[in-house]
Design an enzyme around this catalytic site. Sequence first.
Site: not given
Length: 318
Positions: A39, A59, A148, A276
């Site tokens: 992480d 990373d 995304y 969304e």
Amino acid sequence: MTHAVDDFRRALVTGGAGFIGHHLVRALLDAGLEVAVLDDLSMGKRENVPSAARFVQGDVRDPQAVDAALSGVDCVFHEAAIVSIRASVQEFARDADVNLMGTLNVLQRMAKAGVRKAVFASSMAVYADSPTPTPLLETASTKPVSPYGIAKLAAESYWLTICRAAGIEGTVLRYFNTYGPGQTPTPYVGVITIFINKLLAGEVPTIFGDGEQRRDFIHVNDIVAANIAVLRDVTPGGIFNVGTGNATSVNAIARSLIEILAPGIQPRYAPEQEGEMRNAIAGIDAMRRALGWKPSRPTVNFDDVVAYWKAQTPTARS
Ligand code: NAD
């Protein structure tokens, strides 16, 4: 057919300092596995990682960091990502850099590292928007409305294809809206966590759009249980939704939380957010049939989340 419990001994959880990752790390340790965490702490917290886990700060785009984390590992849970639809709308190249290119780097290194099973944390955001709250099967149209979702969808295909070519049992889990204690608080991700924190701070929660958008809220313990079910079972790999199958509106979430934490308050309404979905409800028969998994909390119950945030907020204790 199930694997012997000790078929897998060493797991890597990328993003293991984050919300879902750290719950998964604990469950894997409890199941007797050795666990490594990779992480970069961009969102996750070092203190989330139990001392029993081997921690590599790095990373997912960095080959050396991934190689170090993969050392001796036989199963991988790839949770690391930038988890923000809104950020992906504004900074789609950065989103794809971590969520797609970072995933490809993990895949590339994994294929050479002796890994035998690999689970990718994907999202409901891969689906086309749905005008009605009808459960989406894994075969439903995938036309993401956000960058995304586009990166997650591309990463899924790579995951399954490269795993197959490398002889790794590859699985994609499409998580729906996940809630639970310890969710990383950000302004736009995790409506339950956001509303609780606003109400505990004496602020008015904001609902984007009319609040009648419906989501499938699934508790993090059930997400973890789905990952453990994949670890335990021999599956042909593939794609599975992980949700409850039940629809809850954002207005209903706001109403319940206001009733518990700040009776009488009226939420504020603001314009709908770009990217969304209107409705996102999981069809979960595939997971049930293939792995015998079903959610332990089919309807939203956020008592433990409220208790968690109350304990973190000194003024709310009195
Ligand atoms: P989170 O932000 O709490 O955890 C993500 C972790 O990844 C963080 O600890 C962060 O520091 C780490 N990370 C980010 N970029 C990194 C990089 N370049 N290198 C290494 N580490 C990096 O988010 P979460 O809710 O725990 O999400 C976990 C996974 O589940 C993600 O892949 C996300 O897309 C997926 N998912 C989450 C939800 C949800 O409702 N929370 C829904 C669908 C899918």
